[in-house]
Design an enzyme around this catalytic site. Sequence first.
Site, PDB file in Angstrom:
ATOM      1  N   TYR A  77     -35.147  -8.682   0.793  1.00  0.00           N
ATOM      2  CA  TYR A  77     -33.763  -8.211   0.936  1.00  0.00           C
ATOM      3  C   TYR A  77     -33.722  -6.683   0.984  1.00  0.00           C
ATOM      4  O   TYR A  77     -33.049  -6.089   1.847  1.00  0.00           O
ATOM      5  CB  TYR A  77     -32.944  -8.742  -0.236  1.00  0.00           C
ATOM      6  CG  TYR A  77     -31.452  -8.519  -0.147  1.00  0.00           C
ATOM      7  CD1 TYR A  77     -30.629  -9.410   0.528  1.00  0.00           C
ATOM      8  CD2 TYR A  77     -30.851  -7.416  -0.766  1.00  0.00           C
ATOM      9  CE1 TYR A  77     -29.251  -9.223   0.588  1.00  0.00           C
ATOM     10  CE2 TYR A  77     -29.483  -7.215  -0.717  1.00  0.00           C
ATOM     11  CZ  TYR A  77     -28.679  -8.119  -0.032  1.00  0.00           C
ATOM     12  OH  TYR A  77     -27.318  -7.915   0.021  1.00  0.00           O
TER      13      TYR A  77
ATOM     14  N   SER B 106     -25.956  -2.653   1.878  1.00  0.00           N
ATOM     15  CA  SER B 106     -25.946  -2.990   0.455  1.00  0.00           C
ATOM     16  C   SER B 106     -26.397  -1.750  -0.305  1.00  0.00           C
ATOM     17  O   SER B 106     -27.080  -0.885   0.258  1.00  0.00           O
ATOM     18  CB  SER B 106     -26.946  -4.122   0.202  1.00  0.00           C
ATOM     19  OG  SER B 106     -27.212  -4.266  -1.184  1.00  0.00           O
TER      20      SER B 106
HETATM   21  P1  NAD Z   1     -21.868 -15.297   1.627  1.00  0.00           P
HETATM   22  O1  NAD Z   1     -23.040 -16.163   1.283  1.00  0.00           O
HETATM   23  O2  NAD Z   1     -20.534 -15.584   1.023  1.00  0.00           O
HETATM   24  O3  NAD Z   1     -21.672 -15.246   3.207  1.00  0.00           O
HETATM   25  C1  NAD Z   1     -22.765 -15.261   4.090  1.00  0.00           C
HETATM   26  C2  NAD Z   1     -22.268 -15.685   5.449  1.00  0.00           C
HETATM   27  O4  NAD Z   1     -23.375 -15.734   6.347  1.00  0.00           O
HETATM   28  C3  NAD Z   1     -21.642 -17.099   5.473  1.00  0.00           C
HETATM   29  O5  NAD Z   1     -20.560 -17.110   6.361  1.00  0.00           O
HETATM   30  C4  NAD Z   1     -22.786 -17.948   6.000  1.00  0.00           C
HETATM   31  O6  NAD Z   1     -22.358 -19.177   6.603  1.00  0.00           O
HETATM   32  C5  NAD Z   1     -23.385 -17.002   7.017  1.00  0.00           C
HETATM   33  N1  NAD Z   1     -24.731 -17.350   7.428  1.00  0.00           N
HETATM   34  C6  NAD Z   1     -25.776 -17.724   6.651  1.00  0.00           C
HETATM   35  N2  NAD Z   1     -26.843 -18.010   7.415  1.00  0.00           N
HETATM   36  C7  NAD Z   1     -26.458 -17.799   8.708  1.00  0.00           C
HETATM   37  C8  NAD Z   1     -27.111 -17.914   9.967  1.00  0.00           C
HETATM   38  N3  NAD Z   1     -28.395 -18.303  10.051  1.00  0.00           N
HETATM   39  N4  NAD Z   1     -26.409 -17.640  11.072  1.00  0.00           N
HETATM   40  C9  NAD Z   1     -25.092 -17.258  11.000  1.00  0.00           C
HETATM   41  N5  NAD Z   1     -24.438 -17.113   9.841  1.00  0.00           N
HETATM   42  C10 NAD Z   1     -25.114 -17.385   8.706  1.00  0.00           C
HETATM   43  O7  NAD Z   1     -22.355 -13.825   1.302  1.00  0.00           O
HETATM   44  P2  NAD Z   1     -21.585 -12.428   1.059  1.00  0.00           P
HETATM   45  O8  NAD Z   1     -21.799 -12.051  -0.347  1.00  0.00           O
HETATM   46  O9  NAD Z   1     -20.219 -12.460   1.610  1.00  0.00           O
HETATM   47  O10 NAD Z   1     -22.524 -11.489   1.918  1.00  0.00           O
HETATM   48  C11 NAD Z   1     -22.161 -10.956   3.177  1.00  0.00           C
HETATM   49  C12 NAD Z   1     -23.032  -9.752   3.446  1.00  0.00           C
HETATM   50  O11 NAD Z   1     -22.781  -8.779   2.437  1.00  0.00           O
HETATM   51  C13 NAD Z   1     -24.533 -10.031   3.418  1.00  0.00           C
HETATM   52  O12 NAD Z   1     -25.185  -9.289   4.444  1.00  0.00           O
HETATM   53  C14 NAD Z   1     -24.948  -9.513   2.059  1.00  0.00           C
HETATM   54  O13 NAD Z   1     -26.309  -9.131   2.027  1.00  0.00           O
HETATM   55  C15 NAD Z   1     -24.020  -8.334   1.918  1.00  0.00           C
HETATM   56  N6  NAD Z   1     -23.816  -7.866   0.550  1.00  0.00           N
HETATM   57  C16 NAD Z   1     -23.299  -8.705  -0.403  1.00  0.00           C
HETATM   58  C17 NAD Z   1     -23.137  -8.226  -1.686  1.00  0.00           C
HETATM   59  C18 NAD Z   1     -22.583  -9.079  -2.778  1.00  0.00           C
HETATM   60  O14 NAD Z   1     -22.651  -8.660  -3.936  1.00  0.00           O
HETATM   61  N7  NAD Z   1     -22.011 -10.249  -2.484  1.00  0.00           N
HETATM   62  C19 NAD Z   1     -23.489  -6.919  -2.006  1.00  0.00           C
HETATM   63  C20 NAD Z   1     -24.000  -6.094  -1.018  1.00  0.00           C
HETATM   64  C21 NAD Z   1     -24.160  -6.589   0.265  1.00  0.00           C
END
Ligand code: NAD
Length: 261
Positions: free
Chosen positions: A156, A143
């Site tokens: 985080y 991130s």
């Molecule tokens: P999201 O909430 O859409 O997806 C998260 C996923 O993790 C889902 O499939 C969920 O079921 C799964 N998950 C949650 N708890 C779990 C567990 N205990 N075991 C297994 N799976 C589990 O989120 P996203 O925005 O797609 O985020 C994905 C990654 O990208 C994360 O690591 C997040 O920190 C990172 N990220 C997101 C953003 C953003 O702006 N959305 C920015 C930077 C980084």
Amino acid sequence: MFLQGKTALVTGSTSGIGLGIAKAFAAEGANVIINGFGDADAIEAERAALEQASGAKAAYDGADLTQPEAIADMFARAEADMGGVDILVNNAGTQFVSPVEDFPPEKWDLILALNLSSAFHTIRHAVPAMRRKGWGRIIGTASAHSLVASPFKSAYVAAKHGLAGLTKSVALEVASAGITVNCVSPGYVWTPLVENQIPDTMKARGLTREQVINDVLLAGQPTKQFVTVEQVAALVLFLARNEAANITGANLSVDGGWTAA
Ligand code: NAD
């Protein structure tokens, strides 16, 4: 279809960025293992669509990545059903927004377990088979918060800085084994994770929904656009190519210029 014959495990891929990454790998012919939580019928529909797109195998593994033994079991199943994991994407993550003095310790533990420790466990299970094959790709969804901080996101930011450090250390260990280890660092991507933190941010900062979107989320993103899931997936896919064999230990930003400021 440059990934035919390869197997990709993408953690946290039942939604958001992870699902986008799984789709990108399937489109290149990889066997794909998706993981995460959600509605069983919706997950089965995504799994079937991945198989259709790839012409290869797609499996769903519901391992809870906060549990090290569940991660071990997931790798045993991947070995038995798919012949092991060639491309590992540590993408699962969650967020919690609160001033540090009110931050619930159980939320700290959850975020560290899912966003950081799960990657240590998946990596330690994946590396032996990658070494044997002389080829592997390990990619973390870090991130912008692996490089810079924001207030109220202590767990985080700590976990994502940790993931970036883990990436660099392991990259050095496996550099001569045909295995690359990198992370990608998105700015704000419009996914359920971002949508779900809006109410808490409204509360923590005393702002309206529109103020959170424009004055907090997009404030630091000079393009004033959310990054798309497809843009992140395209970068991850590139890292799986043989042309990327000398990109290792890198933390690649896809953040609309956020961390350039
Ligand atoms: P999201 O909430 O859409 O997806 C998260 C996923 O993790 C889902 O499939 C969920 O079921 C799964 N998950 C949650 N708890 C779990 C567990 N205990 N075991 C297994 N799976 C589990 O989120 P996203 O925005 O797609 O985020 C994905 C990654 O990208 C994360 O690591 C997040 O920190 C990172 N990220 C997101 C953003 C953003 O702006 N959305 C920015 C930077 C980084």
